[in-house]
Design a protein around this motif. Structure first.
Motif, PDB file in Angstrom:
ATOM      1  N   HIS A   1      -7.261 -12.357 -22.274  1.00  0.00           N
ATOM      2  CA  HIS A   1      -7.370 -10.987 -22.786  1.00  0.00           C
ATOM      3  C   HIS A   1      -6.144 -10.147 -22.406  1.00  0.00           C
ATOM      4  N   PHE A   2      -5.454 -10.547 -21.341  1.00  0.00           N
ATOM      5  CA  PHE A   2      -4.370  -9.754 -20.769  1.00  0.00           C
ATOM      6  C   PHE A   2      -2.990 -10.364 -21.025  1.00  0.00           C
ATOM      7  N   GLU A   3      -2.974 -11.538 -21.640  1.00  0.00           N
ATOM      8  CA  GLU A   3      -1.716 -12.294 -21.724  1.00  0.00           C
ATOM      9  C   GLU A   3      -0.655 -11.574 -22.550  1.00  0.00           C
ATOM     10  N   ARG A   4      -1.038 -11.062 -23.715  1.00  0.00           N
ATOM     11  CA  ARG A   4      -0.046 -10.441 -24.586  1.00  0.00           C
ATOM     12  C   ARG A   4       0.659  -9.281 -23.879  1.00  0.00           C
ATOM     13  N   VAL A   5      -0.115  -8.357 -23.348  1.00  0.00           N
ATOM     14  CA  VAL A   5       0.494  -7.192 -22.690  1.00  0.00           C
ATOM     15  C   VAL A   5       1.239  -7.617 -21.426  1.00  0.00           C
ATOM     16  N   SER A   6       0.701  -8.606 -20.718  1.00  0.00           N
ATOM     17  CA  SER A   6       1.361  -9.081 -19.500  1.00  0.00           C
ATOM     18  C   SER A   6       2.745  -9.651 -19.808  1.00  0.00           C
ATOM     19  N   ARG A   7       2.831 -10.465 -20.837  1.00  0.00           N
ATOM     20  CA  ARG A   7       4.133 -11.049 -21.185  1.00  0.00           C
ATOM     21  C   ARG A   7       5.110  -9.963 -21.641  1.00  0.00           C
ATOM     22  N   HIS A   8       4.598  -8.971 -22.344  1.00  0.00           N
ATOM     23  CA  HIS A   8       5.467  -7.861 -22.755  1.00  0.00           C
ATOM     24  C   HIS A   8       5.931  -7.064 -21.540  1.00  0.00           C
ATOM     25  N   LEU A   9       5.038  -6.868 -20.569  1.00  0.00           N
ATOM     26  CA  LEU A   9       5.423  -6.179 -19.332  1.00  0.00           C
ATOM     27  C   LEU A   9       6.546  -6.916 -18.617  1.00  0.00           C
ATOM     28  N   LEU A  10       6.433  -8.234 -18.539  1.00  0.00           N
ATOM     29  CA  LEU A  10       7.447  -9.026 -17.849  1.00  0.00           C
ATOM     30  C   LEU A  10       8.822  -8.855 -18.492  1.00  0.00           C
ATOM     31  N   GLN A  11       8.847  -8.617 -19.797  1.00  0.00           N
ATOM     32  CA  GLN A  11      10.116  -8.424 -20.494  1.00  0.00           C
ATOM     33  C   GLN A  11      10.623  -6.989 -20.390  1.00  0.00           C
ATOM     34  N   ALA A  12       9.694  -6.033 -20.512  1.00  0.00           N
ATOM     35  CA  ALA A  12      10.119  -4.644 -20.673  1.00  0.00           C
ATOM     36  C   ALA A  12      10.179  -3.841 -19.385  1.00  0.00           C
ATOM     37  N   LEU A  13       9.274  -4.111 -18.444  1.00  0.00           N
ATOM     38  CA  LEU A  13       9.172  -3.214 -17.296  1.00  0.00           C
ATOM     39  C   LEU A  13      10.355  -3.286 -16.338  1.00  0.00           C
ATOM     40  N   PRO A  14      11.018  -4.438 -16.171  1.00  0.00           N
ATOM     41  CA  PRO A  14      12.176  -4.433 -15.267  1.00  0.00           C
ATOM     42  C   PRO A  14      13.244  -3.409 -15.628  1.00  0.00           C
ATOM     43  N   SER A  15      13.335  -3.021 -16.882  1.00  0.00           N
ATOM     44  CA  SER A  15      14.332  -2.018 -17.266  1.00  0.00           C
ATOM     45  C   SER A  15      13.770  -0.604 -17.227  1.00  0.00           C
ATOM     46  N   ARG A  16      12.453  -0.473 -16.998  1.00  0.00           N
ATOM     47  CA  ARG A  16      11.824   0.848 -17.010  1.00  0.00           C
ATOM     48  C   ARG A  16      11.330   1.282 -15.634  1.00  0.00           C
TER      49      ARG A  16
ATOM     50  N   TRP B   1      -2.921  -2.918 -13.449  1.00  0.00           N
ATOM     51  CA  TRP B   1      -2.222  -4.093 -13.970  1.00  0.00           C
ATOM     52  C   TRP B   1      -1.256  -3.758 -15.107  1.00  0.00           C
ATOM     53  N   CYS B   2      -1.508  -2.692 -15.854  1.00  0.00           N
ATOM     54  CA  CYS B   2      -0.651  -2.408 -17.010  1.00  0.00           C
ATOM     55  C   CYS B   2       0.072  -1.081 -16.900  1.00  0.00           C
ATOM     56  N   LEU B   3       0.189  -0.518 -15.702  1.00  0.00           N
ATOM     57  CA  LEU B   3       0.875   0.754 -15.557  1.00  0.00           C
ATOM     58  C   LEU B   3       2.288   0.662 -16.137  1.00  0.00           C
ATOM     59  N   GLY B   4       2.629   1.627 -16.965  1.00  0.00           N
ATOM     60  CA  GLY B   4       3.951   1.653 -17.566  1.00  0.00           C
ATOM     61  C   GLY B   4       4.099   0.816 -18.825  1.00  0.00           C
TER      62      GLY B   4
ATOM     63  N   GLY C   1       3.295   4.833  -8.445  1.00  0.00           N
ATOM     64  CA  GLY C   1       2.608   3.823  -9.225  1.00  0.00           C
ATOM     65  C   GLY C   1       2.951   2.411  -8.789  1.00  0.00           C
ATOM     66  N   LEU C   2       1.937   1.561  -8.721  1.00  0.00           N
ATOM     67  CA  LEU C   2       2.108   0.134  -8.463  1.00  0.00           C
ATOM     68  C   LEU C   2       1.646  -0.615  -9.699  1.00  0.00           C
ATOM     69  N   SER C   3       2.569  -1.249 -10.389  1.00  0.00           N
ATOM     70  CA  SER C   3       2.240  -2.031 -11.572  1.00  0.00           C
ATOM     71  C   SER C   3       2.466  -3.503 -11.267  1.00  0.00           C
ATOM     72  N   GLY C   4       1.572  -4.335 -11.748  1.00  0.00           N
ATOM     73  CA  GLY C   4       1.715  -5.770 -11.530  1.00  0.00           C
ATOM     74  C   GLY C   4       0.619  -6.514 -12.255  1.00  0.00           C
ATOM     75  N   LEU C   5       0.892  -7.735 -12.649  1.00  0.00           N
ATOM     76  CA  LEU C   5      -0.094  -8.515 -13.371  1.00  0.00           C
ATOM     77  C   LEU C   5      -1.281  -8.839 -12.475  1.00  0.00           C
ATOM     78  N   GLN C   6      -2.319  -9.414 -13.070  1.00  0.00           N
ATOM     79  CA  GLN C   6      -3.520  -9.746 -12.304  1.00  0.00           C
ATOM     80  C   GLN C   6      -3.178 -10.642 -11.120  1.00  0.00           C
ATOM     81  N   GLY C   7      -3.758 -10.316  -9.972  1.00  0.00           N
ATOM     82  CA  GLY C   7      -3.615 -11.164  -8.802  1.00  0.00           C
ATOM     83  C   GLY C   7      -2.371 -10.951  -7.979  1.00  0.00           C
ATOM     84  N   THR C   8      -1.553  -9.957  -8.326  1.00  0.00           N
ATOM     85  CA  THR C   8      -0.307  -9.765  -7.581  1.00  0.00           C
ATOM     86  C   THR C   8      -0.494  -9.058  -6.248  1.00  0.00           C
TER      87      THR C   8
END
Length: 275
Positions: A240-255, A146-149, A34-41
């Protein structure tokens, strides 16, 4: 990590970085990487490079995008009428055809010939099944989105809007709660199909509107220009993607299993294998 002579992803990621990512997938024995990353990465660019690099090593690989399993426009329009108007916009959790995604991944894992779904963003419609590309059995599936994981937020986090879109178009929070419930209940089954997850980590959400506008601008300068969004439309769209994107930035580094940190030019600075 080596730097690129031109901005990523227009010129592609540096080959040593691509090879290191493929090495990570193979060392872990991943069937679905899996490749997860915000829009445009640059997820789709990296996925294509991984497939090509795998072919150079005699491996059969295919890229599958979460963008190709959007619910078709009529289905989202029905959701918009029944639940909330913002669900007409493709992309956020709750606007994907998860049974189709699971069916496709399971067929690929079963080693049978399968047709890969294709979504046409120009018309905002899924293309007919008879034109989907047919893929024979593969060794590796590169699954990007963009929202994998992504995981659901707690109820208290949903109370306050994170931007003008939520404040003005979702003042009661019905849309964001619907998206959050989808993440809690429906998406985990899809994430479980991923054997190993790499997070393409940007400096922060603040770079996303500019990166997304760069992508949109390419539609105007392509050899066969396509109609695209204006800058104002892009700025609203990414909300439309900001809320989940900001949560990803906080949570995904540990997952995530591995993290590739990107600078403001989308050049990978480091690939960290976490587990």
């Amino acid at each position: 990590m080596p730097s690129a002579a031109h901005p990523v992803p227009a010129a592609g990621f540096p080959q040593p970085f691509v090879s290191a990512v493929l090495d990570d997938a193979l060392a872990a024995g991943a069937r679905v990487y899996g490749l997860s990353g915000l829009q445009g990465t640059g997820k789709s660019t990296l996925a294509a490079q991984l497939v090509a690099t795998a072919a150079g090593r005699g491996l059969r690989a295919v890229a599958l995008s979460l963008d190709d399993v959007y619910l078709d426009r009529p289905e989202r329009e029905r959701l918009a009428r029944a639940v909330h108007p913002l669900l007409a916009t493709r992309g956020p959790p709750g606007t994907h055809d998860l049974p189709l995604a699971l069916e496709t991944l399971d067929a690929l894992l079963a080693g049978v010939t399968v047709r890969l779904p294709v979504f046409d963003k120009r018309t905002d419609r899924r293309r007919p099944r008879d034109v989907w590309p047919r893929v024979d059995p593969v060794d590796l599936v590169v699954f990007e989105g963009w929202c994998l994981g992504a995981t659901a937020q707690d109820e208290a986090s949903l109370e306050r809007p994170v931007n003008a879109l939520e404040r003005d178009a979702d003042p009661g929070g019905q849309w964001r709660r619907h998206c959050n419930a989808a993440l809690a209940l429906a998406y985990p089954a899809l994430w479980q199909r991923i054997d190993r997850l790499l997070f393409l980590q940007p400096p922060g959400f603040e770079v996303v509107p500019g990166w997304r506008w760069q992508q949109e601008s390419m539609s105007y300068t392509a050899p066969a220009p396509e109609p695209g969004m204006t800058l104002a439309e892009v700025e609203r769209f990414v909300q439309h993607f900001e809320r989940v994107s900001r949560h990803l930035l906080q949570a995904l580094p540990s997952r995530a299993d591995a993290i590739a940190t990107l600078d403001a030019a989308r050049v990978p600075q480091e690939l960290r294998v976490l587990r």
